[in-house]
Write a protein that holds these residues in place. Structure first.
Motif, PDB file in Angstrom:
ATOM      1  N   LEU A   1       0.980  -1.138   0.220  1.00 12.33           N
ATOM      2  CA  LEU A   1       0.054   0.017   0.015  1.00 12.33           C
ATOM      3  C   LEU A   1       0.895   1.225  -0.189  1.00 12.33           C
ATOM      4  CD1 LEU A   1      -2.689  -0.937   2.744  1.00 12.33           C
ATOM      5  CD2 LEU A   1      -3.125  -0.911   0.278  1.00 12.33           C
ATOM      6  N   PRO A   2       0.401   2.418  -0.337  1.00 11.01           N
ATOM      7  CA  PRO A   2       1.166   3.627  -0.395  1.00 11.01           C
ATOM      8  C   PRO A   2       1.579   3.847   1.067  1.00 11.01           C
ATOM      9  CG  PRO A   2      -0.757   3.892  -1.627  1.00 11.01           C
ATOM     10  CD  PRO A   2      -0.953   2.601  -1.017  1.00 11.01           C
ATOM     11  N   GLU A   3       2.745   4.575   1.079  1.00 17.41           N
ATOM     12  CA  GLU A   3       3.344   4.844   2.323  1.00 17.41           C
ATOM     13  C   GLU A   3       2.296   5.171   3.524  1.00 17.41           C
ATOM     14  OE1 GLU A   3       6.741   8.063   3.383  1.00 17.41           O
ATOM     15  OE2 GLU A   3       7.451   6.526   2.335  1.00 17.41           O
ATOM     16  N   ASP A   4       1.824   6.310   3.073  1.00 17.06           N
ATOM     17  CA  ASP A   4       0.656   6.819   4.176  1.00 17.06           C
ATOM     18  C   ASP A   4      -0.458   5.733   4.696  1.00 17.06           C
ATOM     19  OD1 ASP A   4       1.723   9.446   3.859  1.00 17.06           O
ATOM     20  OD2 ASP A   4       0.178  10.162   2.530  1.00 17.06           O
ATOM     21  N   GLU A   5      -0.676   5.194   3.651  1.00 11.65           N
ATOM     22  CA  GLU A   5      -1.652   3.893   4.203  1.00 11.65           C
ATOM     23  C   GLU A   5      -1.108   2.994   5.201  1.00 11.65           C
ATOM     24  OE1 GLU A   5      -5.143   3.106   3.682  1.00 11.65           O
ATOM     25  OE2 GLU A   5      -4.854   5.350   3.185  1.00 11.65           O
ATOM     26  N   VAL A   6       0.215   2.520   4.974  1.00 13.07           N
ATOM     27  CA  VAL A   6       0.884   1.637   5.840  1.00 13.07           C
ATOM     28  C   VAL A   6       1.083   2.063   7.110  1.00 13.07           C
ATOM     29  CG1 VAL A   6       3.306   0.575   6.198  1.00 13.07           C
ATOM     30  CG2 VAL A   6       2.255   0.528   3.676  1.00 13.07           C
ATOM     31  N   ILE A   7       1.506   3.691   6.909  1.00 16.62           N
ATOM     32  CA  ILE A   7       1.557   4.236   8.504  1.00 16.62           C
ATOM     33  C   ILE A   7       0.432   4.476   9.225  1.00 16.62           C
ATOM     34  CG2 ILE A   7       2.310   6.503   9.525  1.00 16.62           C
ATOM     35  CD1 ILE A   7       4.980   6.471   7.582  1.00 16.62           C
ATOM     36  N   LYS A   8      -0.861   4.333   8.469  1.00 21.17           N
ATOM     37  CA  LYS A   8      -1.958   4.463   9.047  1.00 21.17           C
ATOM     38  C   LYS A   8      -2.261   3.038   9.583  1.00 21.17           C
ATOM     39  CE  LYS A   8      -4.684   7.297   6.384  1.00 21.17           C
ATOM     40  NZ  LYS A   8      -5.714   7.445   5.177  1.00 21.17           N
ATOM     41  N   HIS A   9      -1.635   1.921   9.289  1.00 21.05           N
ATOM     42  CA  HIS A   9      -2.054   0.799   9.592  1.00 21.05           C
ATOM     43  C   HIS A   9      -1.196   0.382  10.927  1.00 21.05           C
ATOM     44  CE1 HIS A   9      -4.440   0.276   6.080  1.00 21.05           C
ATOM     45  NE2 HIS A   9      -5.146  -0.721   6.775  1.00 21.05           N
ATOM     46  N   ILE A  10      -0.231   1.452  11.128  1.00 23.33           N
ATOM     47  CA  ILE A  10       0.498   1.381  12.379  1.00 23.33           C
ATOM     48  C   ILE A  10       0.331   2.503  13.444  1.00 23.33           C
ATOM     49  CG2 ILE A  10       2.942   1.229  13.485  1.00 23.33           C
ATOM     50  CD1 ILE A  10       3.746   0.756  10.231  1.00 23.33           C
ATOM     51  N   LYS A  26       3.858   7.338  12.948  1.00 19.66           N
ATOM     52  CA  LYS A  26       4.339   8.671  12.320  1.00 19.66           C
ATOM     53  C   LYS A  26       5.749   8.883  12.529  1.00 19.66           C
ATOM     54  CE  LYS A  26       0.053  11.447  12.128  1.00 19.66           C
ATOM     55  NZ  LYS A  26      -0.918  10.880  13.184  1.00 19.66           N
ATOM     56  N   PHE A  27       6.289   8.053  13.556  1.00 22.30           N
ATOM     57  CA  PHE A  27       7.729   8.052  13.633  1.00 22.30           C
ATOM     58  C   PHE A  27       8.469   7.477  12.470  1.00 22.30           C
ATOM     59  CE2 PHE A  27      11.600   5.775  15.089  1.00 22.30           C
ATOM     60  CZ  PHE A  27      12.203   6.920  15.648  1.00 22.30           C
ATOM     61  N   LEU A  28       7.864   6.613  11.911  1.00 25.51           N
ATOM     62  CA  LEU A  28       8.458   5.837  10.483  1.00 25.51           C
ATOM     63  C   LEU A  28       8.620   6.664   9.314  1.00 25.51           C
ATOM     64  CD1 LEU A  28       6.794   2.587  11.075  1.00 25.51           C
ATOM     65  CD2 LEU A  28       9.028   3.000  11.782  1.00 25.51           C
ATOM     66  N   TYR A  29       7.955   7.953   9.241  1.00 25.98           N
ATOM     67  CA  TYR A  29       8.152   8.852   8.176  1.00 25.98           C
ATOM     68  C   TYR A  29       9.651   8.890   7.775  1.00 25.98           C
ATOM     69  CZ  TYR A  29       3.106   9.817   7.170  1.00 25.98           C
ATOM     70  OH  TYR A  29       1.832   9.852   6.691  1.00 25.98           O
ATOM     71  N   SER A  30      10.519   9.308   8.801  1.00 29.40           N
ATOM     72  CA  SER A  30      11.825   9.461   8.755  1.00 29.40           C
ATOM     73  C   SER A  30      12.635   8.164   8.305  1.00 29.40           C
ATOM     74  CB  SER A  30      12.289   9.973   9.887  1.00 29.40           C
ATOM     75  OG  SER A  30      12.860  11.223   9.865  1.00 29.40           O
ATOM     76  N   PRO A  31      12.516   7.183   8.766  1.00 31.13           N
ATOM     77  CA  PRO A  31      13.249   5.876   8.454  1.00 31.13           C
ATOM     78  C   PRO A  31      12.721   5.459   6.917  1.00 31.13           C
ATOM     79  CG  PRO A  31      12.455   5.599  10.751  1.00 31.13           C
ATOM     80  CD  PRO A  31      11.970   6.902  10.175  1.00 31.13           C
ATOM     81  N   PHE A  32      11.403   5.706   6.692  1.00 32.30           N
ATOM     82  CA  PHE A  32      10.901   5.500   5.367  1.00 32.30           C
ATOM     83  C   PHE A  32      11.452   6.245   4.049  1.00 32.30           C
ATOM     84  CE2 PHE A  32       6.644   3.019   5.168  1.00 32.30           C
ATOM     85  CZ  PHE A  32       7.074   2.231   6.357  1.00 32.30           C
ATOM     86  N   SER A  33      11.974   7.383   4.741  1.00 39.21           N
ATOM     87  CA  SER A  33      12.782   8.496   3.468  1.00 39.21           C
ATOM     88  C   SER A  33      14.120   7.715   3.360  1.00 39.21           C
ATOM     89  CB  SER A  33      12.884   9.782   3.970  1.00 39.21           C
ATOM     90  OG  SER A  33      13.616   9.657   5.066  1.00 39.21           O
TER      91      SER A  33
END
Length: 419
Positions: free
Chosen positions: A55-64, A69-76
């Motif tokens: 799923l798109p990054e925002d959707e993945v983060i919504k499922h956590i 939201k902490f993962l936005y940085s590592p995801f980059s």
């Protein structure tokens, strides 16, 4: 000998961290107390290994929901699409299933684990299995890992990837929390998530609905005032102890958080016909009864919901199985409709954290640098995976979090060790 990077823990995040470190060209050691590496990977996704989710990054983060939201940085630095490329690069073909879940084409978790082990061998990563760690002594320029055998290992960078407390037979027994505390870290309250729920309601105790699964129903958690905290539309299952199945697992952390506030029991509300509004359903049933007034009410509505649920709801509404449609009062029909739309189960507890799929709580993310996974409190110390206070729903989200944080921790631990 002093290692440049030492990883403790051979789960998804530890394996990723060791590979990422060794790919930077540093001497890497992986220590695990178990007989096998990747045990949790091997049992994930029912033994097929749900590697990640596309799923798109925002959707993945919504499922956590636990600090996703902490993962936005590592995801980059490394994200779920990079995980897919990484495994395909190792020769593991992946395929997409429902809700974006990615599985190996072979349907075998062991292929995923083997690909990681092969890569570790190519990179000459030293692996020590069945090697429990007794203590860690932190220093300025290097850290000392003391094994149960009393051997001392010196390392320039240290990565803790030891997991949480869920699924302890895979080796996650909460060892890392004491080591994190010794480095000055805060451990937030630990609690089970993705966990079956227990109920003392009489129909559960009598096993009236045991083994009945409901498909695509709305399951909601109600707060003390009867308002919905969260709703998930998925399948669920009545068991001999209470409730389980995907919708229940997703709702479970919200129930446990209510318990933590001192609210017990917590009400779970099940809507067996989520696409029908209650008043519309009532009108529809009234019309059906008028058209078939001579038939029994049970036969008129047969097939609307599973038979065992239907019989239970009829009994609760005091409608006998052979009662003719024409004879049913509006009040009974209203009660019947309400039970289909707002079936309540009172939950008094969850199964223990050891029976949960995922640990809630852990090392506070406020004390971790998000784009490197380094401790803000201790030089050369990194954290990744489930030891952190990050938790997601099942469906590839926790493994994604583990692999992403592992990859980022490994890269940065290596760079710091070389500096």
């Amino acid at each position: 000998m002093t290692y440049q990077v030492t990883v403790i823990g051979g789960g998804p995040s530890g394996l990723m961290a060791a590979i990422a470190a060794a790919e930077q060209g540093v001497d890497t050691l992986l220590i695990d107390k178990g007989k096998k590496l990747g045990t949790k990977l091997a049992i994930s996704g029912g033994g097929r290994c749900n590697v990640t989710n596309r799923l798109p990054e925002d959707e993945v983060i919504k499922h956590i929901p636990g600090n996703g939201k902490f993962l936005y940085s590592p995801f980059s630095v490394f994200n779920n699409y990079d995980i897919i490329d990484f495994f395909e690069g190792l020769g593991v073909g992946l395929k997409e299933e429902d809700h974006g879940r990615m599985f190996p084409v072979s349907n075998k978790a062991k292929d995923v684990v083997q690909a990681l082990l092969n890569r570790m061998e190519e990179l000459n990563i030293e692996v020590r299995k069945e090697t429990p760690v007794e203590a860690i002594h932190y220093g300025d320029n290097e850290h000392q890992v003391i094994l149960k055998s009393k051997e001392k290992i010196l390392t320039r960078s240290l990565i803790l990837a030891v997991g949480g407390k869920a699924v302890p037979h895979t080796g996650s027994t909460g060892d890392g929390y004491a080591w994190a505390k010794k480095a000055g870290h805060t451990i937030t309250q630990l609690f089970p998530t993705e966990v079956p729920l227990l109920s003392k309601d009489s129909f559960i105790k009598n096993k009236t609905l045991q083994g009945l699964s409901l498909r695509d129903v709305d399951v909601s958690v109600l707060n003390e005032k009867g308002r919905k905290i969260v709703t998930h539309r998925m399948d669920m299952l009545f068991t001999h102890f209470g409730l389980s199945g995907p919708a229940i697992l997703r709702c479970s952390q919200y129930v446990v958080k209510e318990f933590m506030k001192g609210h017990r029991p917590v009400t779970i509300e099940i809507d067996a016909l989520p696409d029908e509004k209650e008043n519309v359903l009532l009108d529809k049933l009234q019309k059906m009864m008028e058209e078939h007034s001579k038939k029994t009410f049970r036969n008129v509505i047969k097939g609307m919901v599973p038979e065992r649920l239907l019989d239970f709801v009829l009994e609760k509404s005091e409608i006998s199985p052979d009662e003719k449609s024409a004879n049913i009062s509006n009040e009974k029909l209203r009660n019947f409709t309400q039970l289909l739309k707002k079936f309540h189960v009172h939950v008094h507890d969850s199964q223990p954290i050891e029976k949960a799929f995922v640990t809630g709580g852990g090392v506070s993310i406020k004390e971790i640098i998000p784009n490197t996974m380094q401790s803000k409190l201790m030089e050369r110390l990194y954290f990744c995976g489930e030891i952190l206070d990050i938790h997601g729903y099942t469906g590839g989200y926790n493994i994604t979090s583990a692999m992403v944080t592992g990859r980022v921790a490994g890269m940065h631990a290596a760079w710091e060790a070389m500096a």
